[in-house]
Design a protein around this motif. Structure first.
Motif, mmCIF file in Angstrom:
data_model
loop_
_atom_site.group_PDB
_atom_site.id
_atom_site.type_symbol
_atom_site.label_atom_id
_atom_site.label_comp_id
_atom_site.label_asym_id
_atom_site.label_seq_id
_atom_site.Cartn_x
_atom_site.Cartn_y
_atom_site.Cartn_z
ATOM 1 N N PHE A 16 0.841 -1.185 0.000
ATOM 2 C CA PHE A 16 0.000 0.000 0.000
ATOM 3 C C PHE A 16 0.884 1.246 0.000
ATOM 4 C CE2 PHE A 16 -3.058 -3.054 1.276
ATOM 5 C CZ PHE A 16 -4.312 -2.532 0.969
ATOM 6 N N SER A 17 0.385 2.291 -0.626
ATOM 7 C CA SER A 17 1.024 3.599 -0.547
ATOM 8 C C SER A 17 0.020 4.587 0.050
ATOM 9 C CB SER A 17 1.477 4.082 -1.925
ATOM 10 O OG SER A 17 0.353 4.286 -2.777
ATOM 11 N N VAL A 18 0.544 5.531 0.814
ATOM 12 C CA VAL A 18 -0.295 6.536 1.454
ATOM 13 C C VAL A 18 0.067 7.884 0.852
ATOM 14 C CG1 VAL A 18 -1.045 7.528 3.617
ATOM 15 C CG2 VAL A 18 -0.250 5.184 3.553
ATOM 16 N N LEU A 19 -0.887 8.506 0.190
ATOM 17 C CA LEU A 19 -0.651 9.794 -0.460
ATOM 18 C C LEU A 19 -1.020 10.907 0.507
ATOM 19 C CD1 LEU A 19 -2.038 9.055 -4.040
ATOM 20 C CD2 LEU A 19 0.278 8.766 -3.154
ATOM 21 N N VAL A 20 -0.043 11.759 0.800
ATOM 22 C CA VAL A 20 -0.252 12.881 1.723
ATOM 23 C C VAL A 20 0.055 14.179 0.991
ATOM 24 C CG1 VAL A 20 0.247 11.496 3.757
ATOM 25 C CG2 VAL A 20 2.101 12.676 2.607
ATOM 26 N N ASP A 21 -0.281 15.270 1.635
ATOM 27 C CA ASP A 21 -0.181 16.571 0.983
ATOM 28 C C ASP A 21 1.051 17.362 1.383
ATOM 29 O OD1 ASP A 21 -2.607 15.949 -0.140
ATOM 30 O OD2 ASP A 21 -3.768 17.019 1.386
ATOM 31 N N HIS A 22 1.774 16.919 2.433
ATOM 32 C CA HIS A 22 2.848 17.760 2.934
ATOM 33 C C HIS A 22 4.005 16.885 3.429
ATOM 34 C CE1 HIS A 22 4.896 20.793 5.442
ATOM 35 N NE2 HIS A 22 4.283 21.685 4.665
ATOM 36 N N PRO A 23 5.266 17.325 3.271
ATOM 37 C CA PRO A 23 6.405 16.535 3.747
ATOM 38 C C PRO A 23 6.361 16.253 5.243
ATOM 39 C CG PRO A 23 7.153 18.257 2.247
ATOM 40 C CD PRO A 23 5.705 18.516 2.486
ATOM 41 N N ALA A 24 5.782 17.165 6.028
ATOM 42 C CA ALA A 24 5.698 16.931 7.468
ATOM 43 C C ALA A 24 4.847 15.695 7.771
ATOM 44 C CB ALA A 24 5.128 18.158 8.171
#
Length: 577
Positions: free
Chosen positions: A500-508
Motif C-alpha cells: 500500500f502507498s499513502v498519499l499525503v499533501d505535505h512533507p511533514a
C-alpha cells in the motif's frame, strides 16, 4: 518550650564532601580539582532527583572559599565564609531556582551580580537549579556571561534532564553525572540517622524504605520521618509495610511457588488477596515482573551484583531461583511484559491479569491448553531426567495456518538430506478458513509447517478490511495527534495484494508516518493477519502546493489578472516598484 523540629532531609544534609552518600568517585574528583587549583568557570551537575546535586554545589562553593581548609581538603566549617554559607546569607553564594525564575529578567540579575567581586574569600559562586527550565531567550542571554565570566566567578548548573539543556550551554561546562544511590548505601545512612535520633529500626524495614525511595536519598529520609512518626520510634518491617502500603516480598515468593507447582488456583487466590488490600493490578504486574527479574539475576552467580535488595531478601532469592530453570524466567518475563502492554487497552483488566497468572502456572505443563510458544522456551535442561517435555507429534494433526495465496508458487525442491514422509495435502476450503488456501513456507529446505518452526501469517484481505483496521488504529491512538490527523486526511492506495502507498499533501505528514511506521505496521499486520503487508508514505503528485510570492510579485500578479484594477491604478498614477 521544646526545640523546633527539623526534618531529617535538612538536618542530615551533607556539609562536607566526606558526608555525601553514594557519590564517592565524583566527590573525589571535585576535591582533586580544588587541591590542584584547576577550577573551571562552569560546571553542570546532572542526575536523578535527591542524589546530592545541589548539596555538592554548596559544599563546592564553601570549600573553594574556606579561609582555613583542613588537611584532607575539606572546608573547616568555622571560618567567617563557611559560617555565612551555612547560615544562607553569604555574599559569595547566589542561588537561582530556574523552575520558577526562568525569564530573561531573572538571568540579567545574575549577569549584573557577576560584575561585583567577592569581599570575603576568592570566588563568587552562582548556583542555578533546574537549569533546563530556562526559556530559550534566557539561555541566549546567559551564553555570553557563561562563556567569558570574570576570573572570580564560578557557575554551577544543576538539572535532572540534561537532554533539555542547549548544546551551546553543555559545550561551555564541565559535566558531572550523578548516579542513583545504591540500596545498600541508603540503608547504611538510614541506620546512622536512626542511631543519631535514638530510633530503633530493623535493617529489613529500612530496606523497604530504601527500595521505595528508588535511589533518592532525600526521598528516603522523608519516608523515614513519616514511618518514624507513626511507629513511635520503633520501626519494624511489618509497620513499614503497613504504613507505606507496599506489597510484601512474601506475596511474590508464594506466587513463584504456585507457578513451580502449576497451582493456578493458588495463584488466583493470592491475586484476589492482593486486590482486596487495594493494590492496583498494573502495579502488581510490574512488581511481579521485577521479582522474577531478580530471580533470573539470582540464578547466575555472575549476575548477583545486579541485585538491589536487602541481604536477607537476596539470600531468599538465591534459594528460590533454584526451583525453576533460567529459561522459565525468560518466558515468564515476556508474558508479564505482554500483559503490561495490553493492560491499558484491555476492556476486562482483571481477566487479563488472571489469564497471565494461569499461563505462568502452565509454562512447564506439557498438557497446557495454551500455545506451544508459551512454554517451549521454559522446558528444563535435557540433562534433567525429570524435565517436562513436549510431544514430538501432537495427538491430533495440526491444521496448517490459513493464509492467502495471491499468486501461484512453484513447488519447493527437495532438500539434499533425507526427508521424512511427505505431508498430507492441505484440506480443501472450508467455512472455518473462510475459503482461503493455506500456504507453507520453506525455511532452510524444510517446511515450516512440517517442523513446527517459524510460521508467518499471510491471509488475504479486502480494501474494506484494511480501512477498518486503519480507522481502528486512529481510534485507539488519540494521543498521536500528528499521526492520526495525517492518517485521517491521507489517501491509502493498494498497489499489489500486500503493498500500500499513502498519499499525503505535505512533507511533514510523510515524516509523521515514517517515525510511527513500525508501530503502525505491527498493528495493521496483527489485525489483518498478514505479516507481509508493507506501507509507504508519499507526497501526492496531483496535489498543487500553493506558491507563496513576495509582496511585490503578488501585487503585480493581481494587477495582471485584474485589468480594471490596473486601469484604476494608472488613473491614480500609482506604479508598483
Amino acid at each position: 518550650m521544646s526545640e523546633q523540629y527539623i526534618v531529617s532531609a535538612r538536618k542530615y544534609r551533607p556539609a562536607t564532601f566526606r558526608s555525601v552518600v553514594g557519590q564517592r568517585n565524583l566527590t573525589s574528583t571535585l576535591k582533586g580539582a580544588i587541591d590542584s587549583g584547576r577550577l573551571a568557570h562552569a560546571y553542570l551537575f546532572c542526575g536523578p532527583r535527591g542524589v546530592g546535586k545541589t548539596s555538592c554545589a554548596r559544599i563546592f562553593a564553601k570549600t573553594i572559599n574556606c579561609l582555613s581548609p583542613t588537611a584532607d581538603g575539606e572546608a573547616c566549617g568555622e571560618c567567617e565564609s563557611c559560617r555565612a554559607i551555612d547560615r544562607g546569607n553569604s555574599f559569595n553564594l547566589s542561588e537561582l531556582d530556574a523552575a520558577s525564575n526562568n525569564r530573561v529578567e531573572d538571568i540579567r540579575q545574575i549577569t549584573e551580580q557577576v560584575n561585583v567581586p567577592p569581599q570575603v574569600g576568592k570566588y563568587r559562586v552562582f548556583i542555578i537549579d533546574e537549569v533546563h527550565m530556562l526559556t530559550q531567550a534566557a539561555f541566549n542571554a546567559f551564553l555570553k556571561t557563561l562563556e567569558e565570566p570574570p576570573s572570580y566567578a564560578v557557575f554551577i548548573l544543576a538539572t535532572t534532564e540534561k537532554h533539555k539543556v542547549l548544546p551551546t550551554i553543555l559545550s561551555r561546562c564541565q559535566i558531572y553525572d550523578f548516579k542513583r544511590i545504591t540500596l545498600g548505601d541508603i540503608v547504611d545512612h538510614l541506620e546512622y540517622v536512626a542511631q543519631s535520633e535514638g530510633i530503633t529500626a530493623e535493617r529489613k524495614a529500612l530496606g523497604v524504605i530504601a527500595r521505595k525511595a528508588d535511589g533518592a536519598m532525600r526521598d528516603a529520609l522523608s519516608i523515614f520521618d513519616q514511618v518514624a512518626a507513626s511507629c513511635a520510634g520503633n520501626i519494624t518491617y511489618d509497620a513499614v509495610v503497613r504504613n507505606l502500603n507496599v506489597l510484601d516480598y512474601d506475596y511474590f515468593f508464594k506466587l513463584v511457588e504456585t507457578f513451580a507447582k502449576a497451582d493456578a488456583p493458588g495463584a488466583l487466590l493470592l491475586y484476589k488477596e492482593i486486590r482486596d488490600r487495594g493494590f492496583d493490578s498494573l502495579f502488581f504486574i510490574n512488581s511481579l515482573a521485577q521479582h522474577i527479574r531478580d530471580l533470573m539475576v539470582a540464578a547466575d552467580p555472575r549476575t548477583l551484583p545486579l541485585l538491589e535488595t536487602p541481604d536477607d531478601i537476596g539470600e531468599r532469592l538465591v534459594q528460590q531461583a533454584r526451583m525453576l530453570q533460567p529459561k522459565w524466567y525468560y518466558a515468564a518475563m515476556k508474558l508479564l511484559n505482554d500483559c503490561d502492554l495490553q493492560y491499558r487497552t484491555s476492556s476486562n483488566k482483571q481477566l487479563l491479569v488472571e489469564l497471565t497468572l494461569i499461563r505462568l502456572s502452565q509454562l512447564n505443563n506439557p498438557d497446557s491448553p495454551f500455545d506451544k510458544s508459551d512454554r517451549k522456551v521454559a522446558l528444563r535442561d535435557p540433562s534433567d531426567p525429570h524435565r517436562a517435555t513436549l510431544p514430538d507429534t501432537p495427538a491430533t494433526p495440526a491444521q496448517p495456518q490459513p493464509v492467502a495465496q495471491p499468486q501461484p508458487v512453484a513447488q519447493p525442491q527437495p532438500a539434499p538430506q533425507p526427508q521424512p514422509a511427505a505431508q498430507d495435502q492441505a484440506p480443501a476450503h472450508s467455512a472455518a478458513t473462510g475459503g482461503r488456501r493455506p500456504r507453507s513456507f520453506q525455511l532452510g529446505g524444510t517446511s515450516a509447517q512440517a517442523t513446527g518452526s517459524l510460521e508467518r501469517l499471510r491471509e488475504s484481505f479486502t480494501d474494506e478490511q484494511f480501512m477498518l483496521a486503519w480507522h481502528q488504529f486512529i481510534k485507539v491512538n488519540p494521543h498521536l495527534q500528528i499521526l492520526t490527523s495525517a492518517m485521517t486526511s491521507a489517501t491509502p492506495r493498494r498497489r499489489t495484494d500486500e503493498e500500500f502507498s499513502v498519499l499525503v499533501d505535505h512533507p511533514a505528514q510523510v515524516q509523521a508516518f515514517e517515525s510511527a511506521m513500525p508501530n503502525l505496521l505491527k498493528f495493521l499486520r496483527e489485525h489483518l493477519r498478514n505479516d507481509y503487508l508493507t506501507l509507504k508514505a508519499e507526497i501526492n503528485p496531483d496535489k498543487k502546493i500553493a506558491k507563496f510570492l513576495p509582496p511585490q510579485e503578488f501585487l503585480r500578479k493581481v494587477v495582471t489578472d485584474n485589468a480594471a484594477l490596473g486601469e484604476f491604478l494608472k488613473q491614480l498614477d500609482i506604479e508598483i516598484c
